[in-house]
Design an enzyme around this catalytic site. Structure first.
Site: not given
Ligand SMILES: *Cc1c(COP(=O)(O)O)cnc(C)c1O
Length: 357
Positions: A28, A123, A251, A299
């Site tokens: 992801k 969650r 800055y 930036m």
């Molecule tokens: C991101 C995620 C993982 C992987 O987690 P890591 O700690 O990065 O290995 C596994 N399961 C779900 C549901 C996630 O959202």
């Protein structure tokens, strides 16, 4: 020098040493900023049997890139695109009765579903009070050939503590979910609960498959295993100047030189993922030395105090990399910014040129 595929391969080997179970490579957020397709291909070549993404669209992109292993997607903010999931042969995790109801109503052909049960995170996933309703609805959907339940999923809230006792409640919940799904008679399903930390520190969390993302790119959130850093961020010096003592930098002039020194500018800033809030320890590597970032992060630019040495324009600085020594790691940047290394790698901005070496 460590290349990205070599690092991912080594990290999959570290994971494999901790579990005999199937490894899902989670890619992801564009493979945690490293390129989803690149990380996915390296992980699959190294033995990962599944891929994981948040969205069906990300999963479809992996299919389009030629990846053939099973892929699971688990976040569907606009509703599950059943057509796209079926077309790209993407499994979807379904974590609520409403979401499953909508899928059953919309699916034209049997979509592969993992029932996502809340095992203590609050969650994502179906809350415990609704597991029976979710399973009943899934049974009817499967009978109507709208879906096929092929997996059951949970998530660990406390695995980063590297203490199996902290995972016990979630593991018990997962076993209960697994039993409920078995009893419902869906046939063979794969159960999965652990991410990187659980995989590395608690075999009781492994079930049939583990979902590893951070570990692939060199991050162990449990802090117990040294993984291989998979990325390097470099920038060329674009401006160098001599500065007398008492020169304010950047800055608001928050840093004032306390001696005659030299300053060099790097063309990376918070738009590129350099955290704006950093401790005075923050630095970069130039010519084998660690040199401090001084003044505010802008930036598009940061300023480095190079001391007595005037470093020529065009000299390459390493912001982070896997080498150790003078080169900062993503863990160093996370410490300097009071965050976790995940936010460093996923925060690298779009104008940073990516290349795979
Ligand atoms: C991101 C995620 C993982 C992987 O987690 P890591 O700690 O990065 O290995 C596994 N399961 C779900 C549901 C996630 O959202």
């Amino acid at each position: 020098m460590q290349t990205l595929p070599v690092a991912v391969t080594a990290n999959v080997a570290r994971i494999r040493a901790r579990t005999p179970n199937t490894i899902m490579a989670v890619v992801k957020a564009d493979g945690y900023g490293h390129g989803a397709v690149t990380v996915a291909k390296a992980a699959v070549a190294a033995g990962a049997g599944w891929l994981g993404t948040t969205s069906v669209a990300e999963a479809s992109a992996l299919r389009a890139a030629g990846l053939a292993v099973p892929i699971l997607a688990w976040l569907h903010p606009g509703g599950i695109d059943a057509e796209a999931a079926a077309a790209a042969r993407v499994d979807v995790a379904v974590g609520s009765v409403d979401e499953l109801g909508a899928l059953v109503a919309r699916a034209a052909s049997a979509v592969r579903v993992h029932l996502y049960m809340d095992t203590g995170m609050s969650r994502g996933g179906c809350s415990r009070g609704q597991w029976d309703e979710l399973i009943g609805l899934a049974q009817r959907g499967q009978q109507a050939r709208r879906l096929r339940v092929v997996g059951v999923m949970g998530h660990l809230p406390l695995a980063d503590r590297a203490d199996p006792a902290a995972n016990a409640a979630a593991v018990a919940g997962m076993r209960e979910a697994q039993r409920a799904v078995r009893t419902a008679g869906f046939g063979s399903t794969v159960a999965h609960l652990a991410a990187t930390s659980g995989t590395l520190t608690d075999p009781a969390t492994h079930f049939g498959m583990v979902r590893v993302g951070a570990g692939l790119v060199g991050i162990d959130p449990s802090g117990t295993v040294e993984m291989h850093g998979a990325s390097r961020l470099t920038a060329p010096i674009v401006h160098t100047t001599a500065a007398p003592a008492g020169t304010p930098v950047g800055y608001a002039g928050t840093y004032v030189t306390d001696r005659a020194t030299h300053l060099s500018v790097l063309p990376v800033g918070y738009a590129d993922g350099i955290p704006r809030e950093i401790s005075p320890q923050a630095g970069v590597e130039i010519g084998g030395r660690r040199l401090p970032v001084v003044g505010r992060v802008s930036m598009d630019q940061i300023v480095i105090d190079t001391g007595a040495e005037s470093v020529p324009v065009g000299t390459s600085a390493t912001v982070f990399g896997p080498d150790g020594g003078a080169t900062p790691t993503i863990h160093d940047w996370a410490r300097w910014a009071g965050t976790i290394p995940h936010t460093i790698v996923t925060g690298i901005g779009p104008r940073v040129k990516r290349s795979i070496t």
